[in-house]
Design a protein around this motif. Structure first.
Motif, PDB file in Angstrom:
ATOM      1  N   GLY A 137       0.591  -1.278  -0.056  1.00  0.00           N
ATOM      2  CA  GLY A 137       0.108  -0.063  -0.113  1.00  0.00           C
ATOM      3  C   GLY A 137       0.945   1.238   0.085  1.00  0.00           C
ATOM      4  N   GLY A 138       0.264   2.256  -0.490  1.00  0.00           N
ATOM      5  CA  GLY A 138       0.876   3.746  -0.500  1.00  0.00           C
ATOM      6  C   GLY A 138       0.051   4.598  -1.182  1.00  0.00           C
ATOM      7  N   ALA A 139       0.416   5.734  -1.266  1.00  0.00           N
ATOM      8  CA  ALA A 139      -0.230   6.778  -2.225  1.00  0.00           C
ATOM      9  C   ALA A 139       0.737   7.751  -2.873  1.00  0.00           C
ATOM     10  CB  ALA A 139      -1.482   7.571  -1.365  1.00  0.00           C
ATOM     11  N   ILE A 140       0.171   7.971  -4.155  1.00  0.00           N
ATOM     12  CA  ILE A 140       1.129   9.108  -4.670  1.00  0.00           C
ATOM     13  C   ILE A 140       0.577   9.931  -5.394  1.00  0.00           C
ATOM     14  CG2 ILE A 140       3.049   9.504  -6.668  1.00  0.00           C
ATOM     15  CD1 ILE A 140       4.063   6.505  -6.331  1.00  0.00           C
ATOM     16  N   VAL A 141       0.793  11.289  -5.006  1.00  0.00           N
ATOM     17  CA  VAL A 141      -0.232  12.476  -5.627  1.00  0.00           C
ATOM     18  C   VAL A 141       0.701  13.299  -6.207  1.00  0.00           C
ATOM     19  CG1 VAL A 141      -1.704  14.081  -5.313  1.00  0.00           C
ATOM     20  CG2 VAL A 141      -1.710  12.337  -3.625  1.00  0.00           C
ATOM     21  N   ASN A 142       0.603  13.616  -7.658  1.00  0.00           N
ATOM     22  CA  ASN A 142       1.352  14.469  -8.340  1.00  0.00           C
ATOM     23  C   ASN A 142       0.559  15.885  -8.514  1.00  0.00           C
ATOM     24  OD1 ASN A 142       3.425  12.507  -8.747  1.00  0.00           O
ATOM     25  ND2 ASN A 142       2.041  11.567 -10.341  1.00  0.00           N
ATOM     26  N   VAL A 143       1.319  16.784  -8.648  1.00  0.00           N
ATOM     27  CA  VAL A 143       0.624  18.111  -8.752  1.00  0.00           C
ATOM     28  C   VAL A 143       0.914  18.515 -10.270  1.00  0.00           C
ATOM     29  CG1 VAL A 143       0.553  20.556  -8.000  1.00  0.00           C
ATOM     30  CG2 VAL A 143       1.052  18.854  -6.526  1.00  0.00           C
ATOM     31  N   SER A 144       0.114  18.594 -10.862  1.00  0.00           N
ATOM     32  CA  SER A 144      -0.104  19.115 -12.484  1.00  0.00           C
ATOM     33  C   SER A 144      -0.428  20.510 -12.510  1.00  0.00           C
ATOM     34  CB  SER A 144      -0.858  18.313 -13.181  1.00  0.00           C
ATOM     35  OG  SER A 144      -0.754  18.550 -14.849  1.00  0.00           O
ATOM     36  N   THR A 145      -1.215  20.924 -13.327  1.00  0.00           N
ATOM     37  CA  THR A 145      -1.507  22.319 -13.905  1.00  0.00           C
ATOM     38  C   THR A 145      -2.598  22.272 -15.121  1.00  0.00           C
ATOM     39  OG1 THR A 145      -0.940  24.423 -14.785  1.00  0.00           O
ATOM     40  CG2 THR A 145       0.352  22.723 -15.396  1.00  0.00           C
ATOM     41  N   ILE A 146      -3.644  23.330 -14.855  1.00  0.00           N
ATOM     42  CA  ILE A 146      -4.615  23.115 -16.102  1.00  0.00           C
ATOM     43  C   ILE A 146      -3.852  23.888 -17.332  1.00  0.00           C
ATOM     44  CG2 ILE A 146      -6.314  23.938 -14.532  1.00  0.00           C
ATOM     45  CD1 ILE A 146      -6.374  26.949 -15.353  1.00  0.00           C
ATOM     46  N   ALA A 147      -2.538  24.110 -17.222  1.00  0.00           N
ATOM     47  CA  ALA A 147      -1.936  24.430 -18.635  1.00  0.00           C
ATOM     48  C   ALA A 147      -1.746  23.469 -19.287  1.00  0.00           C
ATOM     49  CB  ALA A 147      -0.565  25.620 -17.995  1.00  0.00           C
ATOM     50  N   ALA A 148      -1.564  22.109 -18.628  1.00  0.00           N
ATOM     51  CA  ALA A 148      -1.399  20.877 -19.408  1.00  0.00           C
ATOM     52  C   ALA A 148      -2.512  20.509 -20.298  1.00  0.00           C
ATOM     53  CB  ALA A 148      -1.019  19.775 -18.426  1.00  0.00           C
ATOM     54  N   ALA A 149      -3.625  21.296 -20.158  1.00  0.00           N
ATOM     55  CA  ALA A 149      -4.740  20.795 -21.016  1.00  0.00           C
ATOM     56  C   ALA A 149      -5.265  21.937 -21.607  1.00  0.00           C
ATOM     57  CB  ALA A 149      -5.943  20.169 -19.786  1.00  0.00           C
ATOM     58  N   CYS A 150      -5.199  23.268 -21.218  1.00  0.00           N
ATOM     59  CA  CYS A 150      -5.847  24.403 -21.715  1.00  0.00           C
ATOM     60  C   CYS A 150      -4.784  25.006 -22.438  1.00  0.00           C
ATOM     61  CB  CYS A 150      -6.522  25.184 -20.575  1.00  0.00           C
ATOM     62  SG  CYS A 150      -7.713  24.433 -19.802  1.00  0.00           S
ATOM     63  N   GLU A 151      -5.142  25.691 -23.626  1.00  0.00           N
ATOM     64  CA  GLU A 151      -4.020  26.474 -24.396  1.00  0.00           C
ATOM     65  C   GLU A 151      -3.770  27.804 -23.736  1.00  0.00           C
ATOM     66  OE1 GLU A 151      -8.023  27.097 -25.931  1.00  0.00           O
ATOM     67  OE2 GLU A 151      -6.756  25.375 -25.405  1.00  0.00           O
ATOM     68  N   VAL A 152      -2.563  27.869 -23.339  1.00  0.00           N
ATOM     69  CA  VAL A 152      -2.469  29.446 -22.637  1.00  0.00           C
ATOM     70  C   VAL A 152      -0.881  29.741 -23.234  1.00  0.00           C
ATOM     71  CG1 VAL A 152      -1.590  30.412 -20.601  1.00  0.00           C
ATOM     72  CG2 VAL A 152      -3.418  28.739 -20.279  1.00  0.00           C
ATOM     73  N   ALA A 153      -0.907  30.813 -24.058  1.00  0.00           N
ATOM     74  CA  ALA A 153       0.082  31.419 -24.801  1.00  0.00           C
ATOM     75  C   ALA A 153       1.196  32.013 -23.837  1.00  0.00           C
ATOM     76  CB  ALA A 153      -0.161  32.685 -25.594  1.00  0.00           C
ATOM     77  N   GLY A 154       2.417  31.387 -23.837  1.00  0.00           N
ATOM     78  CA  GLY A 154       3.397  31.652 -23.157  1.00  0.00           C
ATOM     79  C   GLY A 154       3.886  30.594 -22.018  1.00  0.00           C
ATOM     80  N   LEU A 155       3.000  29.524 -22.006  1.00  0.00           N
ATOM     81  CA  LEU A 155       3.148  28.378 -21.116  1.00  0.00           C
ATOM     82  C   LEU A 155       3.253  27.006 -21.550  1.00  0.00           C
ATOM     83  CD1 LEU A 155       0.552  29.292 -18.231  1.00  0.00           C
ATOM     84  CD2 LEU A 155       3.215  29.716 -18.347  1.00  0.00           C
ATOM     85  N   ALA A 156       3.920  27.166 -22.974  1.00  0.00           N
ATOM     86  CA  ALA A 156       3.883  25.663 -23.712  1.00  0.00           C
ATOM     87  C   ALA A 156       5.214  24.876 -22.894  1.00  0.00           C
ATOM     88  CB  ALA A 156       4.533  26.242 -24.900  1.00  0.00           C
ATOM     89  N   LEU A 157       6.215  25.500 -22.377  1.00  0.00           N
ATOM     90  CA  LEU A 157       7.421  24.911 -21.673  1.00  0.00           C
ATOM     91  C   LEU A 157       6.731  24.251 -20.599  1.00  0.00           C
ATOM     92  CD1 LEU A 157      10.171  23.739 -21.476  1.00  0.00           C
ATOM     93  CD2 LEU A 157      10.782  25.995 -20.617  1.00  0.00           C
ATOM     94  N   TYR A 158       6.288  24.934 -19.616  1.00  0.00           N
ATOM     95  CA  TYR A 158       5.595  24.564 -18.136  1.00  0.00           C
ATOM     96  C   TYR A 158       4.416  23.432 -18.399  1.00  0.00           C
ATOM     97  CZ  TYR A 158       2.991  24.725 -13.887  1.00  0.00           C
ATOM     98  OH  TYR A 158       2.313  24.307 -12.764  1.00  0.00           O
ATOM     99  N   GLY A 159       3.519  23.735 -19.445  1.00  0.00           N
ATOM    100  CA  GLY A 159       2.285  22.882 -19.468  1.00  0.00           C
ATOM    101  C   GLY A 159       2.865  21.568 -20.025  1.00  0.00           C
ATOM    102  N   SER A 160       3.770  21.619 -21.103  1.00  0.00           N
ATOM    103  CA  SER A 160       4.069  20.484 -21.843  1.00  0.00           C
ATOM    104  C   SER A 160       4.801  19.580 -20.543  1.00  0.00           C
ATOM    105  CB  SER A 160       5.163  20.392 -23.203  1.00  0.00           C
ATOM    106  OG  SER A 160       6.198  21.202 -22.594  1.00  0.00           O
ATOM    107  N   SER A 161       5.764  20.106 -19.801  1.00  0.00           N
ATOM    108  CA  SER A 161       6.353  19.269 -18.918  1.00  0.00           C
ATOM    109  C   SER A 161       5.277  18.572 -17.732  1.00  0.00           C
ATOM    110  CB  SER A 161       7.378  19.966 -17.912  1.00  0.00           C
ATOM    111  OG  SER A 161       6.558  20.986 -17.164  1.00  0.00           O
ATOM    112  N   LYS A 162       4.594  19.282 -17.589  1.00  0.00           N
ATOM    113  CA  LYS A 162       3.117  18.825 -16.677  1.00  0.00           C
ATOM    114  C   LYS A 162       2.327  17.714 -17.489  1.00  0.00           C
ATOM    115  CE  LYS A 162       3.978  20.579 -12.711  1.00  0.00           C
ATOM    116  NZ  LYS A 162       4.436  19.851 -11.440  1.00  0.00           N
ATOM    117  N   ALA A 163       2.361  17.666 -18.625  1.00  0.00           N
ATOM    118  CA  ALA A 163       1.361  17.087 -19.562  1.00  0.00           C
ATOM    119  C   ALA A 163       2.160  15.506 -19.305  1.00  0.00           C
ATOM    120  CB  ALA A 163       1.218  17.411 -20.775  1.00  0.00           C
TER     121      ALA A 163
END
Length: 250
Positions: A137-163
């Motif tokens: 047993g155990g639990a892993i929780v990753n913190v992502s971002t809406i920028a991984a799913a919603c197009e936001v100009a200027g966040l391609a680098l950050y959003g793709s890392s979280k995708a």
């Protein structure tokens, strides 16, 4: 009914010296977990630990720069030592989120974003998930971002890392879920923290696009603590939006 209590468990929270990470570390400790707080700033880390201990919780600080693979693996070993040979909860929260248009991103910036946002969680899971599986047993929780799913100009680098983190979340759920390890992720929306202070009015613009219409504070930590607890025992491989409704309208 399954409990939100975490008594007797050991949690490692990365990026826990401020913002979402610090709030998560405090809440996990409040619910009974022994928390290993990690980040690069020792003064802020010790302050987070002192505040947890002042409220009767148990916490230790380990300084680590997770842009280096060897430091990530060393952190895993230190967390296991502090936890008496076990880590039951891993929260992959550490990250950097530069707001920069693609042509202006330097090679160093690209390397740092992918090293911290994507590679560090990968190495930590590789180090800690097998032990969780062996204990059943155990639990892993990753913190992502809406920028991984919603197009936001200027966040391609950050959003793709979280995708990439989101894909790994689902793959890890398939890989470790049959052996009792739950792997999920949260999707924070606009959150006002020390790390987003430099975004200025842009943060308010993002927040205004969500139905709730404001940046979020402690709600993210509550969602992470839920996913780490037995109350979420039937939740596996989920990307949970905690974004004021932003993904509903993106």
């Amino acid at each position: 009914m399954a409990s939100l209590e975490l008594t007797g468990r050991v949690a490692l929270v990365t990026g826990a010296t401020s913002g979402i990470g610090a709030a998560t570390a405090a809440l996990l400790a409040q619910r009974g977990a022994r928390v290993v707080v990690t980040g690069r700033d020792s003064a802020r880390g010790e302050s987070v630990v002192a505040a947890i201990r002042a409220r009767g919780g148990r916490a230790d600080f380990v300084a680590a720069d997770l842009r280096e693979a060897h430091a990530v693996r060393q952190l895993a070993r230190q967390a296991l030592d502090l936890g008496g040979g076990r880590v039951d909860i891993l929260v992959n929260n550490a990250g950097i989120y530069p707001f920069a248009f693609t042509e202006k991103a330097s090679e160093t910036e690209v390397d740092d974003v992918y090293a911290l946002n994507m590679e560090a969680p990968f190495h930590l899971v590789a180090e800690l998930a097998p032990g969780m599986a062996e204990r059943g047993g155990g639990a892993i929780v990753n913190v992502s971002t809406i920028a991984a799913a919603c197009e936001v100009a200027g966040l391609a680098l950050y959003g793709s890392s979280k995708a990439a983190v989101e894909l790994m979340t689902k793959a890890w759920a398939a890989e470790y879920g049959p052996r009792g390890v739950r792997v999920n992720a949260v999707w924070p929306g606009a959150v006002r923290t020390e790390g987003t202070a430099g975004m200025g009015e842009f943060l308010d613009v993002l927040a205004a696009q969500a139905p709730v219409g404001r940046p979020g504070p402690e709600e993210i930590a509550e969602a992470i603590a839920y996913l780490a607890s037995d109350a979420a025992s039937f939740v596996q491989g989920v990307l949970l939006p905690v974004d004021g409704g932003r993904t509903a309208v993106c």
